[in-house]
Design an enzyme around this catalytic site. Sequence first.
Site, short mmCIF file in Angstrom:
data_model
loop_
_atom_site.label_atom_id
_atom_site.label_comp_id
_atom_site.label_asym_id
_atom_site.label_seq_id
_atom_site.Cartn_x
_atom_site.Cartn_y
_atom_site.Cartn_z
N ASP A 193 0.87 -1.18 0.00
CA ASP A 193 0.00 0.00 0.00
C ASP A 193 0.90 1.22 0.00
OD1 ASP A 193 -2.76 1.28 0.43
OD2 ASP A 193 -1.60 2.13 2.10
N GLU A 277 -1.73 -1.79 -6.12
CA GLU A 277 -3.00 -1.22 -6.54
C GLU A 277 -2.84 -0.53 -7.89
OE1 GLU A 277 -5.48 0.26 -2.77
OE2 GLU A 277 -3.48 1.12 -2.85
N ASP A 358 -3.15 1.67 6.96
CA ASP A 358 -2.38 1.27 5.78
C ASP A 358 -1.99 -0.21 5.83
OD1 ASP A 358 -2.54 3.87 4.85
OD2 ASP A 358 -0.62 4.47 5.74
#
Length: 382
Positions: A193, A277, A358
């Site tokens: 992340d 992501e 996170d």
Amino acid sequence: MQPVVTYKYRLYPRRSQIKALLYILNVARYWYNMCLAERKYAYELEGRTVCKKDQEPLIKHYKKTFLGNKQVHSHVLQVATNDLDKAMKKFFKWAKGKKKAGEKVGYPRFKSASRFHSFGFKEHGNGFKVIGNRLHITGVGKIPIRMHRPLPEGAVIKTIRVKYQAGQWFVSIVITKPPSKELPKTGRYVGIDVGITSLITTSDGEKIDNPKYYGKAQKQVKKVQRALKRKVKGSNNYKKNRTRLQRVHGHVANQRSDFLHKISTYFVQNYDGIVLEDLRITNMVKNRHLSKSILDSGWGILRQYLTYKAVSANRALLIINPANTSKWCSNCGCAFENFTLSTRWVECEQCGLSLDRDHNAAINILRKGGWDAPVLGNVGGR
């Protein structure tokens, strides 16, 4: 198929060689502008389309029109023609509505000396040759190269591009090299992340702080910008200060690149699978409050480095949809109540999970990739 990679090195030409390199650069720029003008006016005045195949045969005749024509190899002009052709194709592809989300491509512009920075060669041994730590260029001579890392054993040199950047000269050498040896399996997988305060938070709970190189250099950048603003545009002092500003920005970019190279290498060496992501960075930087911090973080550069290094090392890299990775509980899958962007610690009322936001997102990212996440040690307590 052998992988194609690029190695960039600093060049240290003598004063006479700098003069020759600048001459070649200017000839390439003049030819680029001439080709653009021909395409532009042929279409506007005659409705006729000019392509690369129409312009390349004219190179031989154009070379005879300027002094020192033997100093400039024909490949330099062929590469400039090809660069313009790529720019035109990119523009027309965008104009037909096939553009990617948020991508902006303008019509190719005429290049001034401050906007044209490089020229290239197409074939090793024809116009250029790399011999040890020297680059031999037709019409220039042998230029010392700072070989801070050697070319891989068995590499085949294909093309080069010589670049003039902030008063310094660089060469990018494109090579094909034998496939790298496959790294030993580790049996470990990681979800990543990315953020602004912590550049990276992993599904293992590891955090890597954001060095914020541009933020730290802003004081120096503003100082040089103020000095540049006081100079008469186009004067020698203006050019000197512009070069100073370019070098400050170049130093920041080099710091960021070096840091991200080390991080990406660490993940590729220590994990069999990596999950990221699919962030729409182009859209995210439209937020004027966060744009500078996002660009300073270099998320897109990190993804680029991880992508090619994972392929080279035969590691798995997955890019997943980022939707709701922060809003869901990584333990039971429930949605958090009253969740906002300012929430830094999440607590689940269903299962009692209490975790850094996170870290929770990184675990969800890993699970979206289809791999098991590590067992949480802090479920039920902060």
